[in-house]
Structures are given as C-alpha cells and as structure tokens.
Design a protein around this motif. Structure first.
Motif, PDB file in Angstrom:
ATOM      1  N   LYS A  42       0.862  -1.177   0.000  1.00 30.23           N
ATOM      2  CA  LYS A  42       0.000   0.000   0.000  1.00 30.23           C
ATOM      3  C   LYS A  42       0.893   1.220   0.000  1.00 30.23           C
ATOM      4  O   LYS A  42       1.235   1.745   1.057  1.00 30.23           O
ATOM      5  N   ILE A  43       1.295   1.647  -1.173  1.00 32.11           N
ATOM      6  CA  ILE A  43       2.226   2.760  -1.227  1.00 32.11           C
ATOM      7  C   ILE A  43       2.112   3.434  -2.590  1.00 32.11           C
ATOM      8  O   ILE A  43       2.057   2.771  -3.615  1.00 32.11           O
ATOM      9  N   GLU A  44       2.017   4.742  -2.589  1.00 32.68           N
ATOM     10  CA  GLU A  44       1.772   5.479  -3.825  1.00 32.68           C
ATOM     11  C   GLU A  44       3.055   5.933  -4.503  1.00 32.68           C
ATOM     12  O   GLU A  44       3.139   5.981  -5.727  1.00 32.68           O
ATOM     13  N   GLU A  45       4.039   6.284  -3.684  1.00 30.08           N
ATOM     14  CA  GLU A  45       5.294   6.807  -4.223  1.00 30.08           C
ATOM     15  C   GLU A  45       6.450   6.208  -3.438  1.00 30.08           C
ATOM     16  O   GLU A  45       6.400   6.126  -2.208  1.00 30.08           O
ATOM     17  N   GLY A  46       7.479   5.773  -4.146  1.00 30.67           N
ATOM     18  CA  GLY A  46       8.602   5.199  -3.413  1.00 30.67           C
ATOM     19  C   GLY A  46       9.777   4.875  -4.310  1.00 30.67           C
ATOM     20  O   GLY A  46       9.702   4.959  -5.544  1.00 30.67           O
ATOM     21  N   ILE A  47      10.870   4.546  -3.661  1.00 31.46           N
ATOM     22  CA  ILE A  47      12.066   4.065  -4.348  1.00 31.46           C
ATOM     23  C   ILE A  47      12.220   2.602  -3.972  1.00 31.46           C
ATOM     24  O   ILE A  47      12.138   2.259  -2.792  1.00 31.46           O
ATOM     25  N   THR A  48      12.389   1.708  -4.956  1.00 31.24           N
ATOM     26  CA  THR A  48      12.695   0.324  -4.605  1.00 31.24           C
ATOM     27  C   THR A  48      14.185   0.110  -4.768  1.00 31.24           C
ATOM     28  O   THR A  48      14.819   0.695  -5.645  1.00 31.24           O
ATOM     29  N   ILE A  49      14.733  -0.715  -3.893  1.00 31.78           N
ATOM     30  CA  ILE A  49      16.132  -1.119  -4.061  1.00 31.78           C
ATOM     31  C   ILE A  49      16.238  -2.608  -3.799  1.00 31.78           C
ATOM     32  O   ILE A  49      15.808  -3.100  -2.749  1.00 31.78           O
ATOM     33  N   ASP A  50      16.742  -3.328  -4.772  1.00 30.40           N
ATOM     34  CA  ASP A  50      16.887  -4.780  -4.670  1.00 30.40           C
ATOM     35  C   ASP A  50      18.381  -5.086  -4.752  1.00 30.40           C
ATOM     36  O   ASP A  50      18.997  -4.934  -5.802  1.00 30.40           O
ATOM     37  N   ILE A  51      18.972  -5.478  -3.623  1.00 33.24           N
ATOM     38  CA  ILE A  51      20.407  -5.790  -3.631  1.00 33.24           C
ATOM     39  C   ILE A  51      20.591  -7.277  -3.779  1.00 33.24           C
ATOM     40  O   ILE A  51      20.109  -8.064  -2.945  1.00 33.24           O
ATOM     41  N   GLY A  52      21.267  -7.683  -4.812  1.00 34.12           N
ATOM     42  CA  GLY A  52      21.610  -9.087  -4.989  1.00 34.12           C
ATOM     43  C   GLY A  52      23.070  -9.295  -4.660  1.00 34.12           C
ATOM     44  O   GLY A  52      23.732  -8.460  -4.041  1.00 34.12           O
ATOM     45  N   GLY A  53      23.591 -10.450  -5.107  1.00 32.06           N
ATOM     46  CA  GLY A  53      24.993 -10.740  -4.853  1.00 32.06           C
ATOM     47  C   GLY A  53      25.914  -9.912  -5.739  1.00 32.06           C
ATOM     48  O   GLY A  53      26.966  -9.438  -5.301  1.00 32.06           O
ATOM     49  N   GLY A  54      25.485  -9.689  -7.009  1.00 29.51           N
ATOM     50  CA  GLY A  54      26.368  -9.035  -7.967  1.00 29.51           C
ATOM     51  C   GLY A  54      25.766  -7.820  -8.648  1.00 29.51           C
ATOM     52  O   GLY A  54      26.393  -7.242  -9.549  1.00 29.51           O
ATOM     53  N   SER A  55      24.581  -7.434  -8.275  1.00 25.34           N
ATOM     54  CA  SER A  55      24.017  -6.202  -8.843  1.00 25.34           C
ATOM     55  C   SER A  55      22.998  -5.619  -7.884  1.00 25.34           C
ATOM     56  O   SER A  55      22.563  -6.275  -6.946  1.00 25.34           O
ATOM     57  N   THR A  56      22.666  -4.393  -8.132  1.00 23.99           N
ATOM     58  CA  THR A  56      21.711  -3.674  -7.283  1.00 23.99           C
ATOM     59  C   THR A  56      20.787  -2.886  -8.198  1.00 23.99           C
ATOM     60  O   THR A  56      21.251  -2.073  -9.006  1.00 23.99           O
ATOM     61  N   GLU A  57      19.470  -3.149  -8.077  1.00 30.58           N
ATOM     62  CA  GLU A  57      18.513  -2.455  -8.936  1.00 30.58           C
ATOM     63  C   GLU A  57      17.722  -1.424  -8.142  1.00 30.58           C
ATOM     64  O   GLU A  57      17.289  -1.707  -7.030  1.00 30.58           O
ATOM     65  N   VAL A  58      17.580  -0.262  -8.727  1.00 26.97           N
ATOM     66  CA  VAL A  58      16.745   0.766  -8.097  1.00 26.97           C
ATOM     67  C   VAL A  58      15.682   1.234  -9.087  1.00 26.97           C
ATOM     68  O   VAL A  58      15.899   1.212 -10.299  1.00 26.97           O
ATOM     69  N   THR A  59      14.524   1.588  -8.534  1.00 25.42           N
ATOM     70  CA  THR A  59      13.489   2.215  -9.367  1.00 25.42           C
ATOM     71  C   THR A  59      12.862   3.343  -8.562  1.00 25.42           C
ATOM     72  O   THR A  59      13.000   3.398  -7.339  1.00 25.42           O
ATOM     73  N   TYR A  60      12.192   4.206  -9.272  1.00 28.75           N
ATOM     74  CA  TYR A  60      11.392   5.232  -8.595  1.00 28.75           C
ATOM     75  C   TYR A  60      10.003   5.178  -9.215  1.00 28.75           C
ATOM     76  O   TYR A  60       9.858   5.131 -10.443  1.00 28.75           O
ATOM     77  N   PHE A  61       8.961   5.121  -8.359  1.00 25.25           N
ATOM     78  CA  PHE A  61       7.591   5.151  -8.888  1.00 25.25           C
ATOM     79  C   PHE A  61       6.784   6.226  -8.177  1.00 25.25           C
ATOM     80  O   PHE A  61       7.050   6.575  -7.026  1.00 25.25           O
ATOM     81  N   ARG A  62       5.807   6.748  -8.902  1.00 25.92           N
ATOM     82  CA  ARG A  62       4.932   7.794  -8.362  1.00 25.92           C
ATOM     83  C   ARG A  62       3.531   7.505  -8.862  1.00 25.92           C
ATOM     84  O   ARG A  62       3.376   7.066 -10.016  1.00 25.92           O
ATOM     85  N   ASN A  63       2.533   7.728  -8.035  1.00 27.98           N
ATOM     86  CA  ASN A  63       1.163   7.330  -8.391  1.00 27.98           C
ATOM     87  C   ASN A  63       1.144   5.874  -8.848  1.00 27.98           C
ATOM     88  O   ASN A  63       0.423   5.508  -9.767  1.00 27.98           O
ATOM     89  N   ARG A  64       1.980   5.083  -8.218  1.00 27.32           N
ATOM     90  CA  ARG A  64       2.100   3.645  -8.479  1.00 27.32           C
ATOM     91  C   ARG A  64       2.619   3.336  -9.884  1.00 27.32           C
ATOM     92  O   ARG A  64       2.646   2.187 -10.293  1.00 27.32           O
ATOM     93  N   GLN A  65       3.030   4.340 -10.630  1.00 30.31           N
ATOM     94  CA  GLN A  65       3.565   4.114 -11.981  1.00 30.31           C
ATOM     95  C   GLN A  65       5.087   4.214 -11.963  1.00 30.31           C
ATOM     96  O   GLN A  65       5.646   5.116 -11.348  1.00 30.31           O
ATOM     97  N   LEU A  66       5.717   3.297 -12.688  1.00 27.95           N
ATOM     98  CA  LEU A  66       7.182   3.295 -12.770  1.00 27.95           C
ATOM     99  C   LEU A  66       7.661   4.542 -13.502  1.00 27.95           C
ATOM    100  O   LEU A  66       7.186   4.871 -14.588  1.00 27.95           O
ATOM    101  N   GLN A  67       8.610   5.275 -12.892  1.00 29.12           N
ATOM    102  CA  GLN A  67       9.139   6.486 -13.516  1.00 29.12           C
ATOM    103  C   GLN A  67      10.557   6.271 -14.038  1.00 29.12           C
ATOM    104  O   GLN A  67      10.891   6.680 -15.126  1.00 29.12           O
ATOM    105  N   GLU A  68      11.405   5.685 -13.217  1.00 27.55           N
ATOM    106  CA  GLU A  68      12.821   5.537 -13.563  1.00 27.55           C
ATOM    107  C   GLU A  68      13.293   4.185 -13.059  1.00 27.55           C
ATOM    108  O   GLU A  68      12.741   3.645 -12.099  1.00 27.55           O
ATOM    109  N   SER A  69      14.350   3.667 -13.678  1.00 25.30           N
ATOM    110  CA  SER A  69      14.970   2.460 -13.115  1.00 25.30           C
ATOM    111  C   SER A  69      16.427   2.389 -13.552  1.00 25.30           C
ATOM    112  O   SER A  69      16.832   2.978 -14.563  1.00 25.30           O
ATOM    113  N   PHE A  70      17.208   1.689 -12.745  1.00 26.96           N
ATOM    114  CA  PHE A  70      18.622   1.555 -13.071  1.00 26.96           C
ATOM    115  C   PHE A  70      19.171   0.307 -12.396  1.00 26.96           C
ATOM    116  O   PHE A  70      18.660  -0.129 -11.367  1.00 26.96           O
ATOM    117  N   SER A  71      20.212  -0.263 -12.995  1.00 28.29           N
ATOM    118  CA  SER A  71      20.861  -1.428 -12.400  1.00 28.29           C
ATOM    119  C   SER A  71      22.340  -1.129 -12.206  1.00 28.29           C
ATOM    120  O   SER A  71      23.032  -0.776 -13.163  1.00 28.29           O
TER     121      SER A  71
END
Lengths: 511, 511
Positions: free
Chosen positions: B126-155
C-alpha cells in the motif's frame, strides 16, 4: 462428490443440529453446528408434552430444516431422547414433525443412548476401563466397559432439568435439598450394583461435562483450548461444586466459563457426577466432548463394531488428520519409515532407552509433520504446532498431543523453549530432552526425503572406527538429499552426543 | 487440473527454486521453496565464470531438476541475474545447463530485474510513491515510482558479494573501508540524479532486506511473524549497522535473527541501504519480502500491467485468501452487504464519524470472517484470528492486518483484550473501541445470514419513537434468523449506546 448430511439431536434440554461433510475417502468433517435451548423436559405435564412444548419443538425443527434446505441437504439422521421418549404423546409429536418438516425422528431407547455414549468414548479416548455417564435434560445414561468392551449399561429417567425441578426450589439450593438429592441419587445408583467401588475413571459426557471443563480450565488458566480428554480429580470437581453452590443464580451466571443458559441447572448435574464418583469410589473424572451425536456418527461411518485397540483409533485419527490437511502421503510414510528405522537401529545398538510410548509419538509426529503447509509453506513449523495443539487428534491425551505437536514442529531449541514455557502446566522440563532428540531424528528423516521422491529407500546404521555411519541406499549418485544432510546430521550428533556421518550407497554399487 | 510450475532464480549469491501450484480459479500457492548458497559472484575471474562456478551451477540446477522431476513438473521459468549476465561465458553456461538438465535459463537484463522488483512491490504494498532497491549478490537495482507508476529504473553492477570483496579485507571492516565504500556508493548514485532528495519511502527488496527485518524484529520482540511491509526508520537501520560493524564475523553470526550464511556480506548490504536513504533524504525504509520471483509471477499470472489502485490489490488479495481457505462466497458477500449497509445507514443518520478507512476494514473483515472454519468449525474465531494475523494479506500494513483479524474474529471483549495485549506494539488501546463497534456490526450481519441462504436480502434502519429499528426484508415469515437476532442486537445496542431492535418484513407484506 462429497456427501453432506445432518444429525439432529432433539434432547430434553437442548436441540442441536450438526452438519457434516463426508469426502470420497470417508473423512467426515463438521461444517456447521447450531443449537436451540428448548428445555422440553419442562413441558412434560403429567406424562404428556404440553402444547407449548409441541409448538416449540415443531418451530425448532422447522428452523433446522430451513438451514438444511439452504445447504441442499436431504440426508438427515434425527433422534430424540428422554423428553420425547417419556411423553405419552411422543409418537404423535414425531408424526407431526414428519408431516410438517419431512424429518423422520427416531426415538432412542435409554439403552441405545447409553451405547452411543460408550461408542463415542471408546472411539476417541485412550482408556481401557471406565464408567461413562451422559447427563441430559431428562435422563442419565451410564455404562461400564473393560478392555474397551461394553459390559453394562443403564438409563435413569432423570436429568439436570428434571432433578432441578424435583429438588431445588429457590435461587440457592439449601443444604437439605442437596442432601435429599444425594440420597435420591444413591438409591438410584443402587439399582446398578455393577457401578459400586469400580475405582476406575468416570468419563463425563454432555453439556454439563463440557461446561465443567470450561469452568475449571478458566479457573486455572489452562494452556490448551480443548475439553475432550480433559482429566480432573474428584477433589477438583467437589471444589467447583462447593464454590458454585452458595451463589445466587445471577452471581453464578457471572462465573468465568459458565454457560449462561445452563447456570440454573448445572448444580444438579455436578452433584450427579460427584455422587457417582463417590458411589464408584473413583478419584478421576475425564471429560469427553464426544457424545451421543458422535456415537451415532461412528455407527454410521464405521459400523457398530467398536475398534479393539487404541492403536487402530490412533491410525484412524492420524489418517483423518492427514486427509483433512492434505498431506503428501508418499512423503509422510517415507519420513515415518526413515525416522522409525533410525529409532529402532539406535535402540538395537543400545544407544537409547526409549520404548513404545516414545516410538508411537515419533511415528505420529513423522506422519503429521507437514500439516502446517496447508496453512502456508512459510513458517510451516509454527502452523504445524498450532494445528496439532488446537485441533483434536482423537485417542491422545493432552500431554501426548502437545508432545506430538512439539516433535512434529521441532526446528530449534528457541521455538521449543517458548512452547514448553507456554504449556508448562501440561508438559514438563524433563520432556525437553525427549522432544529435542526425537525432533532431530525427525528433521534428519525429513531431509532424507527432501525431494519428496523417495529417492533414498532405506538406511543402515553401522559403527566404523569410533563413530557411526548412516549408509543411505539411494536410487542414484548425487541426489539432492546428499548435499543437504550435513547440517541435520551435525545437529543430531550434538543432541544425541553421538558422532554420526553418512555414506551414499547407490543401488548399482551393490550389484 | 491444477497446474504446477517452478520458478528458478539463479542469483549471484543464492540460487532458489520455488514450486507453485495454480488452481482452476488462477489462485497461485507456493508449495515448496529450496535454496542453495552458490555465491557465483565469487567465481567471476577477469569477467569469466571459473570452472568451479560452472560446476557448482550445473550441480545445483541438476538438483533443482530432480526435485521438479519428483513432482512431475515440466513447466519451468528460470532466470539468471548479474553473475551470469556479467560473465563473458554466460551464454556457454546457459547452453550447458540446457543440455544437461533441459532447463532453459533466460538471462535478465538489469532493466528487467529492476522492473520485476517494482512489479513485486506495486502488486503487494500500500504505497503510492517510493524508491525500490533490490540488492543481490552481484548487482543492485533501483526504481522510482509515483502514483504507483514506474518512472525511472537503473541497475548497478555491484552487489553484496562484490562490494564485500572490493572494500572489506579483514574480519572487521575498518572506518576507512566504510568511508571508501560510502564514497563509492555516493558516486554511483549520482549517475541516477532522480534518486536525490526524493524524501519518499525506500522499499528494500531481497535477502539482505528480509534479514534486516528479522534482526530488528528479534531485537524489539516484535509481535508479528511477518517481514513483508515491515516499516523501519532510517535511525533504526543505522543503529543496527552500528551494532553489527564492530563485531568479528563469528560474533556477528551469533546475533539473534542474523542469517548465518549472510553474516559476512550483510554489512555491505546494510551500508547500501543506509547510503541510499541519505542520498534520497528518506527517513523511512519498508521491507518487502516480495521480490524478483514475485515480479515474474505477477507478470506470468496477471500480465505486465501494474494495477492502478490499491483497491484492486485489496480485492485480489482478499479473493485469493477466500479461495485459498474455501470460503462460502455467497454467504460472505451477503454478510458484507449487510455489514456495509448498516455502516452506511448509521453514517447517513450521523450515528458515527468513521470514514472510508474504517469502512474498508469492515468490508475485508466481513469477507474473511469465516476463514478459520477451514481449520475447524470449533473455536473458529481463534483460527480466523490466527490465519489473518499469520498469513500475508497483500496490500495491507501490519496494523491494518491486525485490525481486520480482530474485527473478523470478534466474539467477546475478553478475547479482544488478549489480542490487544499481545500486539500492543502495533495496535493501541484506542483501537479497542473501533474493533468492538465494528465487531458487533459484523456479528449482527453474520446472524442476519445465519442459515447461509440469503433469506434476508436487505435491511433498512429507521427511527421510531426514540429508538432505532432494523427492518429485515426476508423471503418468508418465521425465518431461523429472526429467532437469533435478539442477542447480537442487544450487544450491538450496548456497544454503540444506541437502542436498536428489529422488525421482520416478509416480501409478500409489501405487495
């Protein structure tokens, strides 16, 4: 297709409808349960059910029929007990019920009622010899069984409602009234000399018995939510009776655990139990939440033959539990094989002193260890413990149920410690070592079939140079299991203070 | 026929196989979950996966295949992430896996990985705006979403294993090492200026995040067993990092809750979270136990469209829960109708000040009030509370889940009080009144369909001479329900301090 059916018990105090669902494997599950307090015994005037009693009965049965219709259930087993049996116009009443609702009510004889109580007990409790007593509103049935076989039975034409009417006038029964009731009961019991001085447990059936268990459990803050197979001493019963006797009805209704619509008649019921314990010279009362309806159910589903051994009861109740919670049976049986094989081989090498009690616990735990997965694959150990400690596993005492739950759900000492602390009134510190050791055996047995494919089909415990080796006879080399055995083996070795390793043996190796 | 399928995530730290079962209604249930700690990132030498890494991968995949074969599952979705993506010989590796096990591994791009993380979060939180960060063993993915829509992402091409290798030499990282790692992370983040000063919650995904939640929950003795949607402050994260940093590895392994095979790399992971919170100027970190695999699952089962509203997520997760625990839907929807109708009419008469938050809680509770019956019809309220407080209901915060559980399971103040006491860290005393009032509304709504036959199809609240009357529009006179409404109405009246009675209105009455 699953079969649904209803069982109606038109009792002298309460009318109850229970809806059951039976699946293709024969497993019967209770799906609904509704009661109406009709107090029919109060409507017997000069041996006839009065008009109000007839009207209440018809109305109640029509409502039950409505609930059954809503579920499209036409398969109905309906029985009536003392109030209808004793009423001169009982036959007219059942005819009217049939005309107005289509329900065919069978009026049970006192002997039938007694036998159903015995059947309910013998099919759900671990007890070889005992006296059953089922107190209803208008009759009381007693039986005596030995070696699990019915020996004697009798039905007295009085129950909690009629005894209350006969002996207790005011709000608070007087000493004299109690004395007169006890004298009456002694005289009544003397018509069953086979009850006298039996010195065996008395198993109490019916609403009064369940309510007694509830009141006592509340007063001692008992840690399990289970009335069935709840053991009490005669002294605990007497204490509760003495605490309730001097209270006015309104105060009695406020006693924690007491059933509000039973508070006026419970004193008569408890006095009957107390008098019977004296007459039979028994010190132990065990509550059974299984009664008439369950006896009828056992007869319907399993036939009238009472099972001969507690072993069969255990097998049946474990199988029901496994069916109910959709256990992968091939896996469960394999885990059981491995666990018992380890147990037996350790025993053969004189590495433990456990006996059949502990072996049976391990067997049940092995078969049931996965029940929690039905709830969720995550935290399934916690769910396994929850289910096994909350849902009745017939034929086991409360202590046995908890031990099975703890062994089946064993994962870590931390979790076990919190379970032991919570249930310190039932299990003791000395059980910790048993659960830990059997728990680690089970964890290893589970890992031996981690792929759930029975790839390792047998194990052999052999001694080699100061330590023990489990030879795992497997279908192929490089099984998933082999890469997962180190951790549970290390923990097992530590718990058992026994250095154990394993050796894969592929089927082809030996040919 | 139910469909079974496996999802394999060949990660840079851990390889994991999850087995799912999908029923005819589309409901997906996790039925098995096994992981192997392969640490593939450690086997990248000069951009190539070394022989040992290749051998470990093949061996691990063969074992997963064995488990899948044992379950007769041919439907496999397998993905690989950074370690394989970054290896020059990654393509050879996936070809060999295919040859030797028949499993077709799809190598995900960093962008895919980031998007799956976002999908997992947006479909379960239940979240409208946020940054996700997924840290794995060899990479780290980030995204930014607003109004539940994906805005940006990077690995980013670094993860916990590689960062630990790059920056931490000894057993205990030095101040300088931490400083260098933080500088490196700041420089890295600056390639994503859209992360800067967002001041929105950071949602942490992956094993490090789950382990962080576990460590924190242990340290505060958190009263729920749930990592998903677990909220933490930046300060709490920093404190844990500071507590763990000075410990030698062996001491770190002993910290309650820490994952033993993650203790050596967790410091790097926590430092990444901490640095990101600083960079984004965020004070809130929310742990998501849903990640890559769940994103893939959502895409497979629901298509790639992210749902637009939390309302849809709620509907979906409630429906899944209802399917999973085999709720009688006609009854559940009818109870919901009655409960919301009462709620709305009380509101229309200005008899309460609640809003959509409370209405949504009541709605969810009404739909789910019967889940405990799957476990057992006896003590089903307790089972309902157990299930709703232990099994994830996606899209709700922990507090909301507990409130729903308490309203759905509401039976008596005594039971509620013990629930409130147990979870005093999540719900507060002020919630008691809300739960009681909505709980009584629900109990009445349930009784209005006690026969489960929808015999009362609508209700109308009207004022008559200083008190309130619920007109029940029913199919027939003398419904079972009418004889059962007095008790819940009396209790409702007391809890709401509002005199309410009811009046049966038969359909024919109005014609």
């Amino acid at each position: 297709m699953n079969r649904n059916f209803g069982v109606i018990d038109l009792g002298s105090n309460t009318a109850r409808l229970v809806v059951y669902e039976q699946d293709k494997q024969g497993l019967v599950t209770e799906v609904d349960n509704i009661k109406r307090g009709l107090r029919l015994s109060n409507h017997l005037q000069n041996g006839r059910m009065d008009d109000e009693g007839v009207a209440k009965t018809i109305h109640g049965m029509r409502q039950f029929k409505e609930l059954l219709d809503a579920r499209n259930i036409n398969d109905i087993i309906a029985v009536a007990t003392a109030a209808v049996r004793q009423a001169e116009n009982g036959h007219e009443l059942t005819q009217r019920i049939n005309q107005e609702t289509g329900i065919a009510v069978r009026v049970l004889s006192g002997e039938d009622e007694a036998r159903y109580g015995y059947l309910a007990v013998i099919n759900s409790m671990k007890i070889e010899e005992g006296i059953t007593i089922d107190i209803g509103g208008g009759s009381t049935e007693v039986t005596y069984f030995r070696n699990r076989q019915l020996q004697e039975s009798f039905s007295f034409p009085f129950g909690i409602v009629t005894l209350t009417q006969m002996f207790f006038q005011g709000d608070i029964p007087t000493e004299t009234e109690f004395y007169q009731l006890r004298s009456f009961l002694s005289r009544s019991f003397s018509s069953c000399p086979w009850l006298m001085n039996k010195q065996c447990p008395v198993i109490a059936i019916g609403g009064t018995a369940r309510n007694l268990a509830k009141i006592h459990q509340r007063s001692v803050q008992y840690s399990m939510d289970s009335f069935h197979h709840y053991p009490m001493t005669g002294w605990q019963l007497t204490t509760i009776l003495e605490q309730l006797s001097p209270l006015p009805l309104e105060a009695r209704r406020q006693v924690p655990g007491i059933s509000k619509d039973r508070a006026d008649v419970i004193l008569a019921g408890l006095t009957v139990f107390d008098s019977l314990l004296s007459y039979a010279d028994s010190t132990e009362l065990i509550v059974s939440s299984k009664g008439l309806r369950d006896g009828i159910l056992f007869e319907t589903v399993w036939g009238t033959e009472a099972p001969t051994s507690i072993r069969e009861i255990h097998e049946r109740s474990i199988t029901q539990f496994m069916n109910r919670y959709q256990i992968d049976k091939a896996h469960a049986y394999q885990v059981k094989e491995h666990a018992l094989s380890l147990f037996d081989q350790l025993q053969a090498h004189d590495l433990h002193k456990y006996g059949s009690f502990e072996r049976d616990l391990l067997e049940a735990s092995a078969l049931l260890h996965d029940v929690g997965r039905t709830i969720n694959v995550h935290e399934s150990s916690e769910h396994t413990f929850y289910l096994l400690s909350h849902v009745l596993l017939a034929g086991y005492t409360h202590r046995e149920r908890l031990l099975i739950a703890m062994i089946a759900a064993f994962k870590s000492n931390k979790l076990l410690q919190s379970q032991l602390t919570k249930h310190a009134d039932i299990v003791c510190k000395a059980d910790k070592n048993l659960v830990e050791r059997l728990g680690h055996l089970l964890l290893l047995a589970r890992m031996l079939d981690r792929s759930m494919s029975q790839a390792i089909h047998s194990i052999q415990l052999v001694e080699r140079d100061q330590h023990w080796v489990i030879e795992c006879q497997g279908k192929r080399a490089g099984l998933l299991e082999y890469s997962l055995l180190d951790e549970p083996l290390a923990k097992l070795s530590k718990a058992w203070k026994l250095p154990i390793t394993f050796l894969p043996v592929t089927d082809t190796d030996k040919t």
